[in-house]
Design an enzyme around this catalytic site. Structure first.
Site, PDB file in Angstrom:
ATOM      1  CB  CYS A   1      -6.379  16.733 -22.913  1.00  0.00           C
ATOM      2  SG  CYS A   1      -5.794  16.813 -21.562  1.00  0.00           S
ATOM      3  CG  ASP A   2      -9.822  15.640 -26.075  1.00  0.00           C
ATOM      4  OD1 ASP A   2      -8.811  16.361 -26.993  1.00  0.00           O
ATOM      5  OD2 ASP A   2      -9.628  14.647 -25.206  1.00  0.00           O
TER       6      ASP A   2
ATOM      7  CB  CYS B   1      -7.871  14.845 -20.682  1.00  0.00           C
ATOM      8  SG  CYS B   1      -6.924  16.192 -20.200  1.00  0.00           S
TER       9      CYS B   1
END
Ligand code: NAP
Length: 303
Positions: free
Chosen positions: A132-133, A129
């Site tokens: 997200c990261d 992701c």
């Protein structure tokens, strides 16, 4: 006979359980072990109105709230769903349930690379992701795998944070929109490597390198990286409702604006539908719509 059987307990399924419970529908929620679903994989949510924090925390709140409205919870997976006058759900333990309506909310699965190191380094430099990261890789060297919009947009997102981004795609042509690919080609931090497949992720505790192979010459090359992002798409499993739903070319369930599938009394919501924006808030909204439509069907007899 249940009024409604909800399959899946992510943002969509749990919201459906809250709404169904508040309408006093006799509700069963069938879920595997990952209560909270895809939202659990996000540690920093800032786009769910009224909430800022981790995904698992938010989903815990959904779960606690859903439980207070009285749905019976069965921890199992559904093998198949048949429709005659009502719906018959066969669970993997062989048990069968009858329901007047069914809400499909079991999400989708990330495609796996199936290469050595994938399991070992997941969460230790390997991410699925980028949104997200990516912030964890400030000034680091990264590689992103895939040729679709997620990978190419992800590469652009990473380029704003990381010091270098290898974009590794297995073919010459990209699936991503041409304008996005053009932006990636112009971005100096991005090095595009086409016609290469990933063969191994290596490291000690954390990712140190990605080994890739030229599909024509079979020559291997090692990219020294701190992080690897796998953005190779998703799979939506619909075998359990074969014949009851229509799907698009990528296998997502087609629904109308009220979450109806092509079978009366069968609704679908969240990431397993063709609705493009896979967001917690959208899944929650669709779950609410599905439960209200199920209520209408149970009480009025038609949608
Ligand atoms: P996708 O379009 O299915 O692309 C997956 C990519 O991964 C493909 O390029 C595929 O290669 C590659 N791939 C698949 N398996 C692989 C493997 N084992 N090893 C190496 N490469 C592999 O997935 P996505 O990019 O996540 O997009 C999903 C959907 O969401 C698409 O409809 C996309 O347009 C949409 N989306 C839209 C936006 C936007 O509009 N802003 C943003 C993100 C996603 P091949 O090309 O060779 O098959």
């Amino acid at each position: 006979m249940y009024d409604v059987a909800i399959v899946g307990a992510g943002a969509a399924g749990l919201t459906a359980a809250i709404y169904a419970g508040r309408k006093k529908l006799k509700t069963v929620l069938i879920t595997g072990p990952n209560i909270g679903g895809e939202t659990n994989s996000t540690n920093d949510i800032r786009n769910y109105p009224g909430y800022e924090g981790s995904g698992p925390e938010l989903m815990k709140k959904f779960w606690e709230q859903a439980k207070t409205w009285g749905a019976e919870v069965i921890e199992d997976t559904v093998g198949n769903i048949k429709h005659t006058k009502h719906f018959t759900l066969t669970l993997s333990n062989g048990k069968q349930l009858e329901a007047k309506t069914v809400i499909l909310a079991y999400g989708r699965e990330r495609r796996k690379l199936n290469i050595p190191g994938e399991n070992k380094f997941f969460g230790r430099g390997l991410s699925t992701c980028t949104t997200c990261d990516a912030p964890l890789f400030s000034n680091k060297i990264t590689a992103i795998i895939g040729g679709g919009n997620s990978a190419v947009e992800g590469a652009l997102e990473l380029a704003r944070i990381a010091s270098k981004v290898y974009l590794v795609h297995r073919r010459e042509g990209f699936r991503a929109d041409e304008v996005t690919v053009d932006l990636a080609r112009k971005e100096p931090k991005i090095e595009i490597i086409t016609n290469h497949v990933p063969v191994e992720i290596t490291g000690e505790k954390f990712v140190r390198s990605l080994v890739i192979e030229d599909i024509n010459t079979k020559k291997q090359r090692t990219l020294d990286v701190n992080g690897v992002f796998s953005e190779i798409g998703w799979e939506t499993h619909t075998a359990m409702v074969a014949g009851l739903v229509d799907t698009n070319v990528v296998g997502e369930i087609l629904v109308n604006e009220l979450t109806h599938t092509r079978t009366l009394g069968l609704y679908a919501c969240g990431d397993l539908t063709h609705i493009p924006h896979k967001q917690t808030v959208i899944s929650a909204g669709m779950g609410a719509v599905a439960a209200l439509e199920a209520y209408r069907f149970v009480t009025v007899g038609k949608n």
